[in-house]
Design a protein around this motif. Structure first.
Motif, short mmCIF file in Angstrom:
data_model
loop_
_atom_site.label_atom_id
_atom_site.label_comp_id
_atom_site.label_asym_id
_atom_site.label_seq_id
_atom_site.Cartn_x
_atom_site.Cartn_y
_atom_site.Cartn_z
N PRO A 38 16.64 -1.25 64.41
CA PRO A 38 17.65 -1.26 63.34
C PRO A 38 18.36 -2.61 63.18
N ARG A 39 18.77 -2.87 61.94
CA ARG A 39 19.58 -4.07 61.61
C ARG A 39 21.01 -3.59 61.37
N GLY A 40 21.91 -3.90 62.30
CA GLY A 40 23.28 -3.39 62.21
C GLY A 40 24.09 -3.98 61.08
N LEU A 41 24.92 -3.15 60.47
CA LEU A 41 25.87 -3.54 59.41
C LEU A 41 25.20 -4.28 58.25
N THR A 42 24.07 -3.78 57.80
CA THR A 42 23.40 -4.40 56.65
C THR A 42 23.33 -3.45 55.45
N ARG A 90 27.54 -0.58 52.00
CA ARG A 90 28.96 -0.31 52.20
C ARG A 90 29.51 -0.94 53.49
N ASP A 91 28.67 -1.65 54.22
CA ASP A 91 29.10 -2.27 55.48
C ASP A 91 29.82 -3.59 55.22
#
Length: 375
Positions: A205-209, A212-213
């Protein structure tokens, strides 16, 4: 280009974590970069132990300063100032550096500059690529920080755009390396294994992408957990873990997010230069992907050589030299270490109060008239 004699000659001391760094800079020219590392003393614990780091700094400080002066071919009395990391970092480790800097500044009669660790990571690039453009966009990635910073003036105006809300990138590298039984520190070893692996083997996973992040913030905790669970599932099934592929796929997820957000920050803020610093900036994949994405976006990329990316005294001296050159006020004798010093405070100046004047930088300059090392 040879340094000019009229440029500030500054010694910098860095002790925010496990590296005792002492650098000497004249203007934008690096004269000495001496480092004593205690990383081997922490390896058996799987991470940095603050008390061990502080004791190592104490033992290494004087020999490292003497080594830097010898390497630079200058005398301590010729210095125009002493700069030291005042924060952020490990409180005990910082205190060793601040105490040493005060002692040398007082004894030599030189002005003292307590500077910010993160701003120093940006300023060090001047030693390699010349004066920083104003403003500069900086992506700082290390064991403790993943930050996007806009710096209109490195000595007085650094603005945080985004930061890590959980694990920093370097911390995630260390934790994934631990799960893979690759040892500590994790950054260099994962980089090495990743070169033999397939970065597209596993889609981590690619966090905060998401849409709405937070646009510029980072999160690597979920990625770290996803990698750990993937490895645990393979081991539970009795299957071999493809270490190189895991390393490459994990690294790709981290680097993808870092570079994507950094380029977006440049575009959104109309900045055509990106500087990358901090220990993780030594990562070969980060450098390669940043170079490609910056070229595609018409952005000039500035990354110091790997040795200047990790914690070092040269970066502190570079910022100290810039403070002197721009006439920024020196620090007071009551300068203290601040483990959570915000990046907006690029340095800790002297007091303006009249009753504090005897303890301010003016007193340091008075001392310089009678050098305590001279008979």
């Amino acid at each position: 280009m040879a340094p000019r004699a009229d440029e500030p000659l500054v010694l910098g001391i860095e002790t925010s974590c496990d590296e005792t760094g002492v650098g000497i800079v004249r203007g934008h020219t690096l004269l000495a970069d001496a480092v004593a590392s205690s990383v081997d003393e922490h390896a058996r614990f799987g991470g940095v132990v603050p008390e061990v780091a502080s004791r190592a700094h104490l033992e290494a400080m004087v020999p490292t300063i003497e080594r830097a002066l010898k390497e630079a071919g200058v005398s301590a009395k010729d210095l125009d100032g002493i700069a030291v990391t005042a924060g952020p970092g490990l409180a005990g480790a910082l205190l060793v550096g601040v105490s040493a800097a005060k002692a040398y500044a007082y004894a030599l009669g030189k002005p003292l500059y307590g500077v910010n660790h993160l701003a120093s990571h940006i300023c060090v690039d001047q030693l390699e690529h010349g004066a920083l453009p104003e403003p500069t966009m900086a992506l700082l990635v290390s064991g403790g920080h993943s930050s996007l910073l806009l710096a209109p003036d490195i000595t007085s105006d650094v603005r945080p755009l985004g930061s890590t809300i959980d694990d920093a990138a370097g911390e995630a590298f260390d934790k994934v390396a631990r799960v893979l039984n690759l040892g500590f520190p994790g950054g260099p070893v994962i980089d090495r294994y990743a070169r033999e692996g397939d970065p597209e083997a596993i889609r981590f996973p690619r966090g905060l992408t998401g849409s709405r992040d937070p646009v510029y913030d980072f999160s690597f905790s979920g990625l770290k957990t996803a990698v750990a669970r993937w490895i645990e599932a393979r081991r539970a099934a009795g299957e071999e873990v493809p270490v190189a592929d895991v390393a490459a796929s994990f690294q790709e997820a981290v680097v993808d997010v870092l570079t994507r957000k950094a380029v977006r920050a440049c575009k959104d803020n109309g900045v055509d230069h990106l500087m990358i610093g901090g220990g993780v900036a030594a990562n070969t994949r980060l450098r390669a992907m940043a170079a490609r994405r910056c070229e595609d976006a018409g952005i000039t990329l500035r990354v110091p050589r790997p040795k200047l990316c990790t914690d070092n005294g040269a970066m502190v001296a570079a910022l100290g030299s810039e403070m002197v050159a721009r006439g920024r006020s020196a620090s007071s004798w009551d300068l203290s270490a601040d483990s959570s010093l915000p990046v907006t405070e690029t340095h800790v100046p002297g007091h303006d109060h009249a009753h504090d004047h005897a303890h301010s930088h003016d007193h340091v300059h008075e001392l310089s008239k009678k050098n305590l090392y001279e008979s």
